[in-house]
Write an enzyme that holds these catalytic residues in place. Structure first.
Site, short mmCIF file in Angstrom:
data_model
loop_
_atom_site.label_atom_id
_atom_site.label_comp_id
_atom_site.label_asym_id
_atom_site.label_seq_id
_atom_site.Cartn_x
_atom_site.Cartn_y
_atom_site.Cartn_z
N ASP A 81 0.86 -1.18 0.00
CA ASP A 81 0.00 0.00 0.00
C ASP A 81 0.90 1.23 0.00
OD1 ASP A 81 0.04 1.10 3.06
OD2 ASP A 81 -0.04 -1.08 3.09
N ASP A 170 -9.89 3.52 5.89
CA ASP A 170 -8.80 3.45 6.87
C ASP A 170 -9.24 4.10 8.17
OD1 ASP A 170 -6.47 3.65 8.34
OD2 ASP A 170 -5.29 4.61 6.77
N GLU A 172 -8.15 4.53 11.92
CA GLU A 172 -7.06 4.35 12.87
C GLU A 172 -6.92 5.57 13.77
OE1 GLU A 172 -2.90 4.76 11.14
OE2 GLU A 172 -4.01 4.23 9.31
#
Length: 282
Positions: A81, A170, A172
């Protein structure tokens, strides 16, 4: 001696106000302007170029980042990634090293797009990789629906061409403040549902969710609401994936390094190549 005419002064002032109003309207309408982003209720993003999948996981959870492949892995496909942190990527070199899929950061919040996205997204595709895009979520910046729409509109879409993975969300640690972005567990769950449902409505696919077990427990109360719907992409920098978040019986992708290196972070798909192709095809 000239005659003072109050009406003329008022007309001149009115014309000046009209000109200023027009200039402000144009400024707010400019797609790339800070005013445009703020006008949509979004907050400024201080350093999106430093936010990539795993950039905050390593800071908060630690782990080995030697880049070495964990031992004992069978029937898995190697991936990477990348984000603007890597700049222009040497995709042919990565292909030669055995990398077969890639996730590329497309967006963050509702005002940032990766300036290297085209080179990274199209470049990986052109060498033969299966590739997808991901969105770095900022749940305190704007709604889940707003960020899903921004993501789809700026590279995060999906097409059934056998080479495009569903977009990834994503989730986080907050790079800019409170770990859970100031949201309660129930509010965070609702934010993720808002993003996921909007992405599904726009593309026909459920997004992949990237998150660590520790963050998920802290910020969603370890919600089990997504395990049967969204594929799991889990970061853990050690010899095994370890405990999964509630609701998921298995992981789909394991990010096993996060160093921000020039070649990107490394991942393993949990299955053989035909299963990766099946995920791409939906």
């Amino acid at each position: 001696m000239p005659v003072h005419r109050p009406g003329s002064a008022r007309r001149a002032l009115s014309a000046l106000i009209g000109i200023l109003a027009t200039l402000l309207a144009v400024t707010f309408a400019l797609p790339g302007s800070a005013f445009a982003a703020q006008g949509r209720g979004a907050k400024a993003i201080p350093h999106p170029e430093d936010d990539w999948a795993g950039s905050q996981i390593l800071k908060h959870e630690g782990g080995s980042t030697t880049g070495a492949e964990p031992p004992g892995l069978l029937a898995t496909v190697e991936g990477v990634d990348v984000s603007s942190h890597q700049g222009n990527v040497a995709w042919a070199t990565l292909w030669s090293s055995g990398v077969r899929f890639a996730y590329v950061k497309a967006t963050e919040g509702t005002s940032y797009t990766n300036p290297y996205f085209a080179q990274q997204y199209n470049g990986s595709y052109n060498v033969g990789m299966i590739r997808g895009a991901y969105h770095f979520a900022l749940p305190d910046n704007s709604s889940g629906a707003a960020q899903a729409n921004y993501f789809v509109d700026h590279g995060g879409g999906w097409s059934k061409d056998g080479k495009t993975l569903p977009g990834a969300l994503d989730m986080e640690y907050n790079p800019y403040g409170a770990t859970c972005y100031g949201l309660s567990a129930s509010a965070m769950v609702n934010w993720v549902k808002d993003f996921s449902n909007t992405y599904k409505a726009r593309t026909g696919r459920d997004p992949v969710i990237y998150t660590s077990t520790s963050w998920w427990k802290s910020c969603t109360g370890n919600s089990a609401a997504f395990g049967s719907i969204n594929p799991l992409w889990i970061p853990r920098y050690g010899s095994s994936v370890g405990e999964l978040p509630a609701g998921w019986g298995f992981h789909t992708i394991w990010q096993y390094t996060s160093s921000g290196a020039t070649v990107g972070d490394h991942n393993k798909f949990n299955g053989a190549m035909d299963r990766l192709q099946a995920l791409a095809n939906g």
